[in-house]
Design a protein around this motif. Structure first.
Motif, PDB file in Angstrom:
ATOM      1  N   THR A 220      -4.454  -1.020   3.501  1.00 42.45           N
ATOM      2  CA  THR A 220      -4.147  -2.458   3.446  1.00 42.45           C
ATOM      3  C   THR A 220      -2.833  -2.646   2.700  1.00 42.45           C
ATOM      4  OG1 THR A 220      -5.578  -2.678   1.495  1.00 42.45           O
ATOM      5  CG2 THR A 220      -6.575  -3.194   3.631  1.00 42.45           C
ATOM      6  N   ALA A 221      -2.910  -2.911   1.401  1.00 46.13           N
ATOM      7  CA  ALA A 221      -1.727  -2.996   0.536  1.00 46.13           C
ATOM      8  C   ALA A 221      -2.206  -2.920  -0.896  1.00 46.13           C
ATOM      9  CB  ALA A 221      -0.979  -4.315   0.760  1.00 46.13           C
ATOM     10  N   MET A 222      -1.380  -2.334  -1.762  1.00 43.23           N
ATOM     11  CA  MET A 222      -1.725  -2.375  -3.187  1.00 43.23           C
ATOM     12  C   MET A 222      -1.596  -3.825  -3.644  1.00 43.23           C
ATOM     13  SD  MET A 222      -0.355  -0.136  -6.424  1.00 43.23           S
ATOM     14  CE  MET A 222       0.689  -1.140  -7.463  1.00 43.23           C
ATOM     15  N   TYR A 223      -2.659  -4.364  -4.213  1.00 45.48           N
ATOM     16  CA  TYR A 223      -2.674  -5.773  -4.584  1.00 45.48           C
ATOM     17  C   TYR A 223      -1.665  -6.025  -5.711  1.00 45.48           C
ATOM     18  CZ  TYR A 223      -4.686 -10.402  -5.293  1.00 45.48           C
ATOM     19  OH  TYR A 223      -4.863 -11.757  -5.374  1.00 45.48           O
ATOM     20  N   PRO A 224      -0.810  -7.053  -5.595  1.00 47.86           N
ATOM     21  CA  PRO A 224       0.260  -7.270  -6.585  1.00 47.86           C
ATOM     22  C   PRO A 224      -0.239  -7.372  -8.032  1.00 47.86           C
ATOM     23  CG  PRO A 224       0.576  -8.697  -4.681  1.00 47.86           C
ATOM     24  CD  PRO A 224      -0.745  -8.026  -4.485  1.00 47.86           C
ATOM     25  N   LYS A 225      -1.443  -7.896  -8.227  1.00 49.28           N
ATOM     26  CA  LYS A 225      -1.971  -8.046  -9.597  1.00 49.28           C
ATOM     27  C   LYS A 225      -2.166  -6.687 -10.262  1.00 49.28           C
ATOM     28  CE  LYS A 225      -3.205 -10.843 -12.848  1.00 49.28           C
ATOM     29  NZ  LYS A 225      -2.224 -11.807 -13.375  1.00 49.28           N
ATOM     30  N   VAL A 226      -2.387  -5.643  -9.464  1.00 50.87           N
ATOM     31  CA  VAL A 226      -2.533  -4.287 -10.012  1.00 50.87           C
ATOM     32  C   VAL A 226      -1.207  -3.845 -10.637  1.00 50.87           C
ATOM     33  CG1 VAL A 226      -2.914  -1.853  -9.410  1.00 50.87           C
ATOM     34  CG2 VAL A 226      -4.413  -3.633  -8.478  1.00 50.87           C
TER      35      VAL A 226
END
Length: 209
Positions: free
Chosen positions: A90-96
């Motif tokens: 998917t995508a690495m979630y920006p909050k991470v």
């Protein structure tokens, strides 16, 4: 003799505050197979490859990959390479990325788009972790000789077989995604990050050289 590489000061300061007494006896039993895998590889002088896996490779698997890599350096355990993957990309979630930056990691976006690629640096003289969402069997990940660490129960239940894994270990975490879009989001991502950091540092603190 070359100078030992160390974590960035902000990460090191945070790591000193990690409290292993917060890890229950039950969790320590869950973590022990990972300690045993790393110890056996270290004793044999072999490469230590860890592939941290969750469903979407967007949150928990990245946090675990990056904290485990930092922990290996902190405890001076050589030949450790940490990877991550999902049952789907998917995508690495920006909050991470934001949560890791607040902990002292230096983050650079190498490529933007629907699945951004990040360089996550944890020490001045070490290669950054290249973080992006991918399947656990992606060409970027090892084909064999690795421990598959299942960081979510869905991936653990949904993947009865991980091709190439020398050992499979379930170390699952609650998904901070449950708090996305709420007032508690930052707090809960921070909590999960610290829990994962504490457990990964605990694991590497138990490796005898």
């Amino acid at each position: 003799m070359s100078k030992k590489s160390t974590l960035f000061p902000e990460i090191e300061a945070l790591s000193v505050k990690l409290d292993f007494t917060t890890i229950s006896g039950e969790r320590k039993e869950i973590l022990q197979p990972l300690v045993d895998f790393i110890q056996a590889k270290a004793d044999a002088g072999e490469d230590i490859r860890l592939n941290l896996i969750c469903t979407h490779n967007s949150r928990r698997s990245h946090l675990a990959q990056i904290w485990a890599q930092a922990a290996a350096l902190n405890y001076d355990i050589p030949k450790v390479t940490c990877y991550s993957g999902g049952t789907e990309a998917t995508a690495m979630y920006p909050k991470v990325a934001e949560t890791l930056a607040q902990a002292g990691f230096k983050i650079q976006i190498l490529a933007s788009g629907s699945n951004p690629v990040y360089a996550v640096k944890y020490a001045e003289d070490e290669h950054p972790v290249v973080a992006f969402s991918k399947t656990y069997y992606d060409d970027f990940n090892p084909e064999g000789g690795f421990a598959a660490i299942m960081t979510c129960s869905q991936a653990d239940g949904g993947c009865p077989f991980i091709s190439g894994a020398e050992k499979r270990i379930a170390i699952t975490y609650d998904d901070p995604k449950a708090f996305d879009g709420t007032a508690q989001q930052a707090e809960k991502y921070g909590e999960r990050s610290i829990q994962i950091a504490t457990e990964m540092f605990y694991v590497f603190s138990n490796i005898k050289k």
